[in-house]
Design an enzyme around this catalytic site. Structure first.
Site, mmCIF file in Angstrom:
data_model
loop_
_atom_site.group_PDB
_atom_site.id
_atom_site.type_symbol
_atom_site.label_atom_id
_atom_site.label_comp_id
_atom_site.label_asym_id
_atom_site.label_seq_id
_atom_site.Cartn_x
_atom_site.Cartn_y
_atom_site.Cartn_z
ATOM 1 N N LYS A 47 0.830 -1.198 0.000
ATOM 2 C CA LYS A 47 0.000 0.000 0.000
ATOM 3 C C LYS A 47 0.865 1.250 0.000
ATOM 4 C CE LYS A 47 -2.904 -2.527 3.257
ATOM 5 N NZ LYS A 47 -3.210 -2.638 4.689
ATOM 6 N N ASP A 107 14.639 -0.346 0.957
ATOM 7 C CA ASP A 107 15.343 -0.523 2.221
ATOM 8 C C ASP A 107 16.445 -1.554 1.982
ATOM 9 O OD1 ASP A 107 15.895 -0.449 4.931
ATOM 10 O OD2 ASP A 107 14.213 -1.687 5.515
ATOM 11 N N LYS A 135 17.441 3.869 1.084
ATOM 12 C CA LYS A 135 18.367 3.833 2.229
ATOM 13 C C LYS A 135 19.618 3.070 1.799
ATOM 14 C CE LYS A 135 14.651 3.220 5.652
ATOM 15 N NZ LYS A 135 14.121 2.267 6.649
HETATM 16 P P1 IMP Z 1 12.922 -3.963 1.376
HETATM 17 O O1 IMP Z 1 12.524 -5.274 0.801
HETATM 18 O O2 IMP Z 1 13.735 -4.143 2.621
HETATM 19 O O3 IMP Z 1 13.611 -3.046 0.398
HETATM 20 O O4 IMP Z 1 11.610 -3.282 1.920
HETATM 21 C C1 IMP Z 1 10.773 -2.581 1.111
HETATM 22 C C2 IMP Z 1 9.444 -2.312 1.772
HETATM 23 O O5 IMP Z 1 9.522 -2.256 3.195
HETATM 24 C C3 IMP Z 1 8.951 -0.955 1.344
HETATM 25 O O6 IMP Z 1 8.170 -1.055 0.183
HETATM 26 C C4 IMP Z 1 8.147 -0.491 2.544
HETATM 27 O O7 IMP Z 1 6.827 -0.937 2.425
HETATM 28 C C5 IMP Z 1 8.809 -1.170 3.719
HETATM 29 N N1 IMP Z 1 9.748 -0.245 4.406
HETATM 30 C C6 IMP Z 1 11.083 -0.257 4.353
HETATM 31 N N2 IMP Z 1 11.630 0.734 5.086
HETATM 32 C C7 IMP Z 1 10.597 1.402 5.609
HETATM 33 C C8 IMP Z 1 10.505 2.567 6.459
HETATM 34 O O8 IMP Z 1 11.496 3.200 6.874
HETATM 35 N N3 IMP Z 1 9.243 2.963 6.779
HETATM 36 C C9 IMP Z 1 8.126 2.327 6.351
HETATM 37 N N4 IMP Z 1 8.170 1.249 5.546
HETATM 38 C C10 IMP Z 1 9.390 0.780 5.188
#
Ligand code: IMP
Ligand code: MG
Length: 184
Positions: A47, A107, A135
């Protein structure tokens, strides 16, 4: 909702509504130029990407189509599990399509690297990524993001679609969540 409405829940303010809109305009101009004359499909990741999608789509002058996917890599905590599950799939056949994935944040990069591979395997002509936030210090896999907005520190951020336990998505700006909120 404004950042000032939840000041006690924030460790810091990161971006105002205006700064976000300026960045989206900048990204939209590049996308407009790169896809001129093409039929682009925007794929929003539910979302978190709803706000980016709504504003980016309207900032574009290209005719676009929109579709949505819901994947889960997060529980209610603040750490990525690395496990990606499709909760809602696309309605669109990707064969021969130019696809732009629209995301709120990268992230670890695990979700997007998995998603790009998944969409590419369906016969899309190209699959690129647009993410408002990134990040770099949290990256576990390298993801090539063609349209990246802001680079931020490895902190948990909320607002403009980004949630903590499904709250704060309706903030107009983006802020850093105060540790006492997720420690409690
Ligand atoms: P990744 O797979 O670790 O890159 O995570 C991606 C998903 O995690 C994003 O699409 C967000 O929905 C969630 N996410 C990652 N970091 C944050 C944050 O700092 N705040 C809120 N949601 C996050
Ligand atoms: Mg997301």
């Amino acid at each position: 909702m404004e950042l000032t409405d939840i000041a006690d829940d924030l460790a810091a303010t990161l971006y105002t509504e205006q700064q976000i809109q300026d960045k989206i305009e900048e990204l939209a101009k590049r996308i407009d130029a790169d896809y001129a004359g093409e039929k682009l499909l925007l794929v929003g990741v539910l979302k978190g990407a709803v706000m980016v999608m709504a504003d980016l789509a309207r900032a574009l002058t290209l005719p676009i189509e929109m579709d949505w996917m819901a994947v889960s890599s997060y529980g209610s905590g603040t750490q990525s599990s690395g496990v990606v599950r499709i909760l809602k799939d696309l309605d669109t056949d990707l064969t021969g399509r130019k696809v732009l994935i629209v995301e709120d944040i990268i992230d670890s990069g695990l979700t997007l690297s998995w998603l790009r591979a998944n969409l590419s395997s369906r016969g899309a002509e190209s699959v690129e990524i647009c993410a408002l936030l990134r990040k770099p210090d949290a990256a576990k896999v390298v993801v090539d993001v063609k349209y990246a907005g802001f680079e931020i520190a490895n902190e948990f951020v909320i607002g403009y679609g980004l949630d903590y336990a499904d709250k704060y998505r309706n903030l107009r700006g983006i802020g850093v969540l105060a540790p006492h909120i997720y420690a409690s």
